[in-house]
Scaffold this motif. Structure first.
Motif, PDB file in Angstrom:
ATOM      1  N   LYS A  13      49.878  42.543  47.253  1.00 50.00           N
ATOM      2  CA  LYS A  13      50.083  43.952  47.604  1.00 50.00           C
ATOM      3  C   LYS A  13      50.811  44.693  46.482  1.00 50.00           C
ATOM      4  N   ARG A  14      51.794  44.049  45.901  1.00 50.23           N
ATOM      5  CA  ARG A  14      52.545  44.662  44.795  1.00 50.23           C
ATOM      6  C   ARG A  14      51.646  44.812  43.576  1.00 50.23           C
ATOM      7  N   TRP A  15      50.812  43.820  43.308  1.00 52.46           N
ATOM      8  CA  TRP A  15      49.924  43.840  42.156  1.00 52.46           C
ATOM      9  C   TRP A  15      48.905  44.971  42.273  1.00 52.46           C
ATOM     10  N   ILE A  16      48.400  45.218  43.472  1.00 50.54           N
ATOM     11  CA  ILE A  16      47.374  46.243  43.672  1.00 50.54           C
ATOM     12  C   ILE A  16      47.985  47.634  43.793  1.00 50.54           C
ATOM     13  N   TYR A  17      49.005  47.788  44.641  1.00 54.10           N
ATOM     14  CA  TYR A  17      49.496  49.118  45.004  1.00 54.10           C
ATOM     15  C   TYR A  17      50.852  49.496  44.426  1.00 54.10           C
ATOM     16  N   GLY A  18      51.654  48.545  44.095  1.00 59.44           N
ATOM     17  CA  GLY A  18      53.061  48.828  43.878  1.00 59.44           C
ATOM     18  C   GLY A  18      53.518  48.986  42.456  1.00 59.44           C
ATOM     19  N   GLU A  19      54.783  49.231  42.401  1.00 59.17           N
ATOM     20  CA  GLU A  19      55.506  49.331  41.147  1.00 59.17           C
ATOM     21  C   GLU A  19      56.953  48.994  41.453  1.00 59.17           C
ATOM     22  N   GLU A  20      57.780  48.980  40.454  1.00 60.92           N
ATOM     23  CA  GLU A  20      59.188  48.711  40.691  1.00 60.92           C
ATOM     24  C   GLU A  20      59.894  50.005  41.097  1.00 60.92           C
ATOM     25  N   VAL A  21      60.874  49.867  41.969  1.00 58.91           N
ATOM     26  CA  VAL A  21      61.637  51.026  42.417  1.00 58.91           C
ATOM     27  C   VAL A  21      62.615  51.441  41.323  1.00 58.91           C
ATOM     28  N   GLU A  22      63.168  52.624  41.468  1.00 55.13           N
ATOM     29  CA  GLU A  22      64.180  53.086  40.521  1.00 55.13           C
ATOM     30  C   GLU A  22      65.428  52.226  40.644  1.00 55.13           C
ATOM     31  N   TYR A  23      66.203  52.223  39.600  1.00 52.54           N
ATOM     32  CA  TYR A  23      67.389  51.363  39.544  1.00 52.54           C
ATOM     33  C   TYR A  23      68.358  51.670  40.694  1.00 52.54           C
ATOM     34  N   GLU A  24      68.562  52.937  40.999  1.00 52.04           N
ATOM     35  CA  GLU A  24      69.488  53.331  42.072  1.00 52.04           C
ATOM     36  C   GLU A  24      69.020  52.785  43.419  1.00 52.04           C
ATOM     37  N   THR A  25      67.723  52.860  43.671  1.00 53.06           N
ATOM     38  CA  THR A  25      67.159  52.346  44.913  1.00 53.06           C
ATOM     39  C   THR A  25      67.319  50.838  44.982  1.00 53.06           C
ATOM     40  N   PHE A  26      67.098  50.180  43.870  1.00 57.33           N
ATOM     41  CA  PHE A  26      67.268  48.730  43.787  1.00 57.33           C
ATOM     42  C   PHE A  26      68.704  48.334  44.141  1.00 57.33           C
ATOM     43  N   ILE A  27      69.675  49.055  43.594  1.00 58.61           N
ATOM     44  CA  ILE A  27      71.087  48.765  43.869  1.00 58.61           C
ATOM     45  C   ILE A  27      71.406  49.009  45.338  1.00 58.61           C
ATOM     46  N   GLU A  28      70.919  50.108  45.910  1.00 59.07           N
ATOM     47  CA  GLU A  28      71.159  50.407  47.330  1.00 59.07           C
ATOM     48  C   GLU A  28      70.593  49.311  48.225  1.00 59.07           C
ATOM     49  N   ARG A  29      69.390  48.872  47.923  1.00 56.54           N
ATOM     50  CA  ARG A  29      68.765  47.813  48.714  1.00 56.54           C
ATOM     51  C   ARG A  29      69.558  46.516  48.610  1.00 56.54           C
ATOM     52  N   ASN A  30      70.002  46.183  47.409  1.00 55.18           N
ATOM     53  CA  ASN A  30      70.784  44.959  47.223  1.00 55.18           C
ATOM     54  C   ASN A  30      72.104  45.008  47.979  1.00 55.18           C
ATOM     55  N   LEU A  31      72.735  46.173  48.008  1.00 58.11           N
ATOM     56  CA  LEU A  31      73.986  46.308  48.754  1.00 58.11           C
ATOM     57  C   LEU A  31      73.764  46.102  50.242  1.00 58.11           C
ATOM     58  N   GLN A  32      72.664  46.630  50.757  1.00 57.67           N
ATOM     59  CA  GLN A  32      72.336  46.426  52.167  1.00 57.67           C
ATOM     60  C   GLN A  32      72.125  44.934  52.449  1.00 57.67           C
ATOM     61  N   CYS A  33      71.410  44.263  51.567  1.00 59.05           N
ATOM     62  CA  CYS A  33      71.136  42.832  51.751  1.00 59.05           C
ATOM     63  C   CYS A  33      72.392  41.981  51.577  1.00 59.05           C
ATOM     64  N   LEU A  34      73.277  42.410  50.711  1.00 60.41           N
ATOM     65  CA  LEU A  34      74.504  41.661  50.456  1.00 60.41           C
ATOM     66  C   LEU A  34      75.345  41.543  51.723  1.00 60.41           C
TER      67      LEU A  34
END
Length: 67
Positions: A13-34
């Motif tokens: 799904k990532r290979w066909i449709y996706g891309e990497e999120v912005e750095y800020e979004t990545f950090i926010e997601r990691n904080l939620q997971c932490l």
């Protein structure tokens, strides 16, 4: 075995449709997971995906709807 299929599906799904999120979004997601009780080291305990990939890909979402 389910975890392997979920990860393969996420990769396709990532290979066909996706891309990497912005750095800020990545950090926010990691904080939620932490702070998540389902986290098991660097893996989501709910779906089994490696968090360093799941939090970076735009096609993925938290199975607990936290992000």
């Amino acid at each position: 075995m389910k975890r392997i299929f979920r990860f393969i599906r996420a990769v396709i799904k990532r290979w066909i449709y996706g891309e990497e999120v912005e750095y800020e979004t990545f950090i926010e997601r990691n904080l939620q997971c932490l702070n998540c009780l389902e986290r098991q080291d660097d893996v989501c305990g709910k779906c089994g995906c490696p968090l360093y990939k799941k939090t970076r890909w735009s096609t993925e979402e938290c199975p607990l709807k936290k992000w």
